[in-house]
Design an enzyme around this catalytic site. Structure first.
Site, PDB file in Angstrom:
ATOM      1  N   THR A 177     -21.306 -81.821 -33.667  1.00  0.00           N
ATOM      2  CA  THR A 177     -21.769 -80.757 -32.788  1.00  0.00           C
ATOM      3  C   THR A 177     -23.210 -81.049 -32.399  1.00  0.00           C
ATOM      4  OG1 THR A 177     -22.082 -78.357 -32.551  1.00  0.00           O
ATOM      5  CG2 THR A 177     -22.483 -79.289 -34.733  1.00  0.00           C
ATOM      6  N   HIS A 189     -18.385 -79.469 -50.869  1.00  0.00           N
ATOM      7  CA  HIS A 189     -18.771 -79.974 -52.186  1.00  0.00           C
ATOM      8  C   HIS A 189     -17.591 -80.032 -53.154  1.00  0.00           C
ATOM      9  CE1 HIS A 189     -21.565 -81.441 -54.978  1.00  0.00           C
ATOM     10  NE2 HIS A 189     -22.579 -80.625 -54.765  1.00  0.00           N
TER      11      HIS A 189
END
Length: 413
Positions: free
Chosen positions: A334, A386
């Site tokens: 993006t 994560h």
């Protein structure tokens, strides 16, 4: 002779569509393959062409209505005669089946949902909102539960909750002043189909992934110089404007080959490694955001990436994308830097595990060999999941991209 205009199936897992705008009105002449109306689905917005030439004699589905695929939405008279539209029947809302048993635990609801006919979007909403789909009666083909059904169910559930909400909570809302808003000072506008889809996707991603963001700074001086040097020649020879995006796509593709876990996804307790590197590039539209995908980006040349990114962006803005253009992405880029943003922490595009955010390229003073120099710098942020990617791996991936950008040597064309 009359030709029926039907709601097309815009993808294997799509079973309904919403008509957002009619481009013709009853009595207008239409030509075969001329854009007739615009639709919005779970996957993409698109213009639908007329199946035949003639006069649009009847519109059966109004703007904003959602219908099943293969539903006749209009009629074209190939002999050129317009018909008066039939009286509109008031559509019945979704039926909510009365539950005969007490409410059960969330896990039981998920199990009961299995086997119920519905689309992936409906099942996702049901999972997020803790809805047992077996409690709904579908109004779609063969009893299929549509998005309209489940949204109607949620609206009804909210109305019931309003009635039964504890008095203490109502008093707290009154003290907060929520009941004192002057209605003539606000405007309530319903979300578009695309905005609803974006909202659902973003909330689901935040609930699914363990978002962590790391920030790097890269020296873009060499690439800025190359772009300025070859921009005019690139435009005259190839017919497209040279932007910074293909530089980033090329370096990210190489980085994903070095660190395949960043190109992977999570499926239950398994890691799914993707052999294809399909990079989605977020495109801001006046009516929302969409992420068309460049398939097998690692196999394309710099020129091929430049052409692909321009083509997808143009077709996105003209509503010419197909469902295949926005599917099977493995990583997303993006670029809010084009609007002046220095850095951001974007939400991961599920089921991917990372997204790269590109900030604005600006000239800043930096220290090089103990001397201050003016360089074209950019902040790059990587938001990663994560659950799968450790911080060390994420930083190694970003360090690799930084080195490739700062030491760019590949020819542009």
């Amino acid at each position: 002779m009359a030709a029926n205009v039907i709601m097309p199936q815009m993808g294997e897992s799509i079973f309904e569509g919403t008509i957002t705008r009619w481009l013709k009105k009853v009595g207008d002449s239409v030509k075969r393959d001329e854009p007739l109306f615009e639709i919005s689905t779970d996957k993409v917005d698109s213009e639908i062409p007329a199946p035949a030439s003639g006069v649009l004699s009847e519109i059966r589905v109004k703007e904003g209505e959602t219908v099943q695929i293969n539903t006749v939405v209009a009629v074209i008279d190939e002999q050129g005669r317009a018909q008066a539209p039939p009286p509109t029947e008031k559509a019945e809302g979704p039926h909510i089946a009365k539950s005969e048993a007490p409410s059960r635990a969330k896990t039981d609801k998920v199990e009961a949902t299995q086997g119920v006919r519905s689309s992936p979007l409906v099942r996702r909403i049901a999972k997020v909102e803790n809805v047992n789909l077996s409690e709904l009666e579908g109004t779609g083909l063969g009893g299929r539960i549509t998005k309209k059904d489940i949204l109607g169910y949620l609206e009804e559930r909210e109305r019931v909750a309003e009635v039964t909400r504890p008095i203490v909570q109502q008093a707290a809302e009154e003290m907060a002043g929520t009941d004192g808003i002057e209605t003539d000072r606000i405007e309530v506008v319903p979300m578009s189909v695309m905005r609803k889809s974006i909202a659902e996707h973003m909330v689901a991603s935040r609930r699914t992934a363990a978002h962590v963001t790391t920030v790097f700074e890269a020296d873009m001086t060499r690439i800025v110089s190359l772009k300025n040097q070859y921009a005019q020649e690139f435009l005259s020879q190839e017919g497209i404007k040279l932007s910074y995006m293909p530089f980033f796509i090329k370096t990210v593709s190489a980085g994903l080959k070095e660190f395949p876990v960043v190109n992977a996804s999570i499926q239950d307790t398994n890691i799914v490694y993707k052999k294809d590197i399909n990079i989605g590039v977020a495109v801001a539209l006046d009516w929302g955001l969409i992420v068309p995908v460049i398939k097998n980006a690692d196999e394309k040349s710099f020129l091929g990436l430049a052409r692909a990114s321009v083509d997808l962006a143009e077709r996105a803005r003209k509503k010419r994308l197909t469902p295949e253009d926005v599917q099977n992405g493995t990583f997303t880029i993006t670029n809010p830097g084009v609007f002046g943003s220095l850095l951001g922490a974007p939400i991961i595009n599920q089921p991917q595990v990372a997204i790269l955010c590109i900030g604005a390229i600006t000239k800043r003073p930096v220290v090089i060999n103990d001397a201050i120099a003016i360089r074209s710098m950019v902040y790059l942020t990587l938001t990663f999941d994560h659950r799968l990617i450790d911080g060390a791996v994420a930083d190694q991936f970003m360090a690799s991209i930084k080195v490739k950008l700062e030491s760019w040597e590949e020819k542009l064309f």
